[in-house]
Scaffold this active site. Structure first.
Site, PDB file in Angstrom:
ATOM      1  N   HIS A 169      52.574  25.312 -54.365  1.00 57.58           N
ATOM      2  CA  HIS A 169      52.639  24.251 -54.581  1.00 57.58           C
ATOM      3  C   HIS A 169      51.104  23.661 -54.211  1.00 57.58           C
ATOM      4  O   HIS A 169      51.243  22.817 -53.460  1.00 57.58           O
ATOM      5  CB  HIS A 169      53.476  23.245 -54.913  1.00 57.58           C
ATOM      6  CG  HIS A 169      54.702  23.562 -55.982  1.00 57.58           C
ATOM      7  ND1 HIS A 169      54.563  23.314 -57.431  1.00 57.58           N
ATOM      8  CD2 HIS A 169      55.818  24.399 -55.726  1.00 57.58           C
ATOM      9  CE1 HIS A 169      55.707  23.818 -57.801  1.00 57.58           C
ATOM     10  NE2 HIS A 169      56.298  24.374 -56.997  1.00 57.58           N
ATOM     11  N   ASP A 208      56.199   8.978 -54.088  1.00 59.56           N
ATOM     12  CA  ASP A 208      55.283   7.862 -53.246  1.00 59.56           C
ATOM     13  C   ASP A 208      54.931   8.543 -51.934  1.00 59.56           C
ATOM     14  O   ASP A 208      53.776   7.994 -51.264  1.00 59.56           O
ATOM     15  CB  ASP A 208      56.222   6.544 -52.854  1.00 59.56           C
ATOM     16  CG  ASP A 208      56.202   5.778 -54.174  1.00 59.56           C
ATOM     17  OD1 ASP A 208      55.036   5.765 -54.775  1.00 59.56           O
ATOM     18  OD2 ASP A 208      56.867   4.763 -54.223  1.00 59.56           O
ATOM     19  N   CYS A 210      53.180  28.158 -59.224  1.00 56.58           N
ATOM     20  CA  CYS A 210      54.582  28.693 -58.998  1.00 56.58           C
ATOM     21  C   CYS A 210      55.297  29.242 -60.174  1.00 56.58           C
ATOM     22  O   CYS A 210      54.985  30.622 -60.385  1.00 56.58           O
ATOM     23  CB  CYS A 210      55.596  27.329 -58.584  1.00 56.58           C
ATOM     24  SG  CYS A 210      56.825  27.624 -57.730  1.00 56.58           S
ATOM     25  N   GLU A 231      49.104  21.873 -55.144  1.00 58.71           N
ATOM     26  CA  GLU A 231      48.766  20.254 -55.392  1.00 58.71           C
ATOM     27  C   GLU A 231      49.223  19.456 -54.478  1.00 58.71           C
ATOM     28  O   GLU A 231      48.688  18.162 -54.283  1.00 58.71           O
ATOM     29  CB  GLU A 231      49.058  20.134 -56.731  1.00 58.71           C
ATOM     30  CG  GLU A 231      50.778  19.772 -56.967  1.00 58.71           C
ATOM     31  CD  GLU A 231      51.216  21.309 -57.192  1.00 58.71           C
ATOM     32  OE1 GLU A 231      50.651  22.294 -56.849  1.00 58.71           O
ATOM     33  OE2 GLU A 231      52.618  21.200 -57.802  1.00 58.71           O
ATOM     34  N   GLY A 244      54.121  29.148 -62.988  1.00 62.53           N
ATOM     35  CA  GLY A 244      52.879  29.718 -63.766  1.00 62.53           C
ATOM     36  C   GLY A 244      52.465  31.069 -63.272  1.00 62.53           C
ATOM     37  O   GLY A 244      51.902  32.049 -63.860  1.00 62.53           O
TER      38      GLY A 244
HETATM   39  N1  GLN Z   1      61.798  28.299 -61.493  1.00 57.95           N
HETATM   40  C1  GLN Z   1      60.985  28.827 -60.785  1.00 57.95           C
HETATM   41  C2  GLN Z   1      61.588  29.372 -59.460  1.00 57.95           C
HETATM   42  O1  GLN Z   1      62.790  28.875 -58.931  1.00 57.95           O
HETATM   43  C3  GLN Z   1      59.797  28.222 -60.264  1.00 57.95           C
HETATM   44  C4  GLN Z   1      59.894  27.204 -59.577  1.00 57.95           C
HETATM   45  C5  GLN Z   1      58.524  26.216 -59.565  1.00 57.95           C
HETATM   46  O2  GLN Z   1      57.805  26.314 -60.535  1.00 57.95           O
HETATM   47  N2  GLN Z   1      58.644  25.187 -58.810  1.00 57.95           N
HETATM   48  O3  GLN Z   1      61.268  30.274 -58.467  1.00 57.95           O
END
Ligand code: GLN
Length: 605
Positions: free
Chosen positions: A545, A102, A418, A547, A420
């Site tokens: 991230h 939220d 991340c 997004e 990915g």
């Molecule tokens: N598991 C991975 C890390 O801890 C990626 C984390 C994620 O995608 N938020 O670095």
């Protein structure tokens, strides 16, 4: 109602000889900030966050400074240890707070960066009370739900008021009236209204009007009972919002008014509508914001012209969303891909980028748990681009790597986020740089080439809550790269990870043709990767991230780039040049290189 000054003076007597307990943050002046409190009744899932943020936006558009806060009933200290497939995505704020999704709704609606002050859980409240108890701060008293726990809740609301200098604090109480775990919040805001004095707090009850198909008419009993439950807690609502499928009839609104002591002109319909972007206009049209402002005796600060401009920007967004003529389909790879809430911000960011480029973005889930090199091509055929999103653990990793390999080799536009991003590095190391057993130590601890490894600061950490590299960090962008077109010389993105590209392998990866175009200014942490434009139309990854920081009126460049490349793939006649939002806003940044033509030549790295 008691006079606020008298009350404050009498109960500020901290000698211990009073039944009141009123910890006030330094600088708090009673009466300067007003509060709007939103409760849910009858049932959860009514869109309380969307309602509260839309109402806050209406008030913000009138030129007032607003600050939202979500009060969560659960005992977790934050959302960091919650499973996103049960609770929706974990949203991360710039200061590193891991919170409820939220907060993302509030940030997007109000176009405002929030902080830990905007998010409280019962766990945080109790922790503070228990810590105070251990330091003897309660002067020998027995520590009780009332007044100590409720006192701490009020303290949090007032801290937010002081820190933000808000005209209006919007308080969203999680759950539904009647939940045991939220009872202390309701009691706290009841006391708040008493202490702050007349017209300082506006209580808004969101309720639900049933319309059983067998009856074919609206029934108000459940709503009456829900509001009765709130009255039993000593809270008299001032405004009632009736969620329903269709517009709530006058008869039903009058009936609810009769049973709740709320005048019918303040019992509003809030029926389903086509888009959440319509809700602020729906609330305005019905007069909600006017009712709130009148109840709190607030005057607008914006001129009518300014308010119209703020509303117009939003309406234009909706018009562009509706009128988009082109369409692309982006695949999102991941596990349990059916749960949309787990990827809520990615879906929003794609929408924002689509609106910016005048195109509708459809999404399709690609389950990677069974995918191999042989089946990956078929799984992503017909797609115009893919996103490999964040994840934890091992499941589906090889399938993601297979998708990335196919995307890299076939010129399919691709954004790795991340996890990915990490999988893209592994794929490149294995298939381009000859490190056959490359992997992440998260997946295979003893692998030969641990190209993705634990961050040094993570090695000593024990426990899971709040221990990742979290929140907003600056990024230095390499001149002459795609990232430089997107951001200029610096960017700020939000992070949530434990692993990173192991710096030992960077020279080899770069020699293979991978460009690390964004890095941390202090440590050797690789934040953005890309392939050269003559090698791939759009192959980008980020350890961040992105997004989380996309907003309707300022879309995030990584998504804009992806959707643009997807459009070029989907519509052969599409020839619009890509101007990133940053370029449009600041054409004078000298460190930004001239836009480079991005060819569609298929990989040969
Ligand atoms: N598991 C991975 C890390 O801890 C990626 C984390 C994620 O995608 N938020 O670095």
């Amino acid at each position: 109602m008691m006079d606020a000054d008298w009350l404050f003076n009498s109960i500020r007597d901290q000698s211990g000889d009073t039944e009141f307990y009123l910890p006030l943050p330094a600088g708090y002046k009673p009466g300067t900030t007003k509060f709007v409190v939103v409760f849910g009744t009858v049932m959860s899932g009514l869109g309380k966050g969307i309602f509260s943020s839309s109402l806050a936006k209406c008030v913000q558009d009138r030129g007032l400074r607003v600050a939202p806060i979500k009060l969560e009933g659960y005992l977790n200290i934050d959302s960091g240890t919650l499973n996103p497939f049960r609770h929706g995505e974990v949203f991360v704020l710039d200061d590193g707070t891991e919170c409820d999704m939220d907060l993302g709704t509030y940030e997007r609606a109000l176009d405002q960066d929030l902080s830990r002050l905007n998010f409280a859980t019962s766990g945080q409240i109790y922790r503070r009370v228990l810590e105070r108890e251990r330091t003897g701060a309660y002067l020998g008293r027995d520590v009780q739900m009332i007044p100590h726990v409720t006192g701490e809740v009020k303290n949090r609301l007032r801290e937010l008021a002081v820190a933000t200098q808000a005209d209006v604090v919007f308080v969203e109480i999680g759950g539904t009236v009647g939940d045991v775990e939220n009872a202390h919040y309701i009691e706290a805001v009841r006391q708040l209204a008493f202490e702050e004095g007349q017209r300082s707090v506006c209580f808004v009850a969101l309720t639900y009007v049933l319309e059983p198909p067998i009856l074919g008419e609206q029934k108000s009993k459940a709503a009456q009972l829900g509001i009765r439950r709130l009255l039993e807690c000593g809270v008299q609502p001032h405004i009632i919002a009736c969620r329903a499928h269709g517009p709530v009839t006058r008869k039903v609104r009058e009936k609810i008014a009769l049973f709740s002591n709320v005048p019918p002109e303040r019992v509003f319909s809030m029926h389903d509508c086509e888009s959440v972007y319509l809700i602020p206009e729906l609330l305005r049209g019905a007069g909600y914001d006017k009712a709130v402002m009148e109840w709190l005796e607030l005057q607008p600060r914006a001129t009518e012209e300014e308010e119209r401009a703020a509303r117009e920007a939003w309406t234009q967004y909706l018009v562009r969303l509706r009128n988009a003529t082109r369409e692309v389909t982006i695949g999102i790879t991941g596990k349990y891909t059916a749960v949309r809430d787990a990827y809520a911000s990615i879906l929003k960011a794609l929408e924002h980028a689509g609106v910016y480029l005048g195109c509708k973005v459809q999404t399709r889930w690609v389950d990677t748990s069974e995918l191999t090199d042989e089946t990956a091509a078929a799984a992503v055929q017909d797609l115009h681009g893919i996103i490999v999103p964040g994840a934890f653990g091992t499941r589906g990793a090889e399938g993601k790597i297979a998708c990335l390999k196919h995307a890299r080799r076939s010129g399919l536009p691709c954004l790795g986020i991340c996890y990915g991003f990490q999988m893209a590095v592994i794929e490149f190391a294995r298939n381009v740089c000859g490190m056959e057993d490359a992997n992440s130590t998260e997946i295979e601890n003893e692998c030969r080439y641990p190209v993705i490894n634990l961050l040094p600061e993570q090695k000593e950490i024990e426990g899971l809550g709040g221990t990742m590299r979290l929140g907003g960090h600056d990024i230095v962008v390499k001149p002459g790269t795609l990232a430089a077109c997107m951001f200029g010389s610096r960017a700020r993105l939000r992070f949530r990870h434990r692993y990173e590209v192991d710096p030992r392998y960077i020279p080899q990866l770069e020699a293979g043709g991978m460009v690390f175009s964004g890095k941390s200014p202090r440590a050797e942490i690789m934040n953005v990767l890309e392939l050269r434009p003559d090698l791939h139309p759009y192959y980008v990854g980020t350890q961040a991230h992105p997004e989380l920081t996309s907003r309707p009126l300022s879309p995030q460049p990584f998504f804009v780039g992806l959707v643009h490349a997807a459009l070029r793939r989907a519509c052969p006649d599409y020839a619009e040049p890509l101007v990133y939002p940053h370029e449009a806003a600041d054409p004078s940044d000298e460190e930004r290189p001239a836009p480079q033509p991005r060819s569609h030549r298929v990989e040969q790295v």
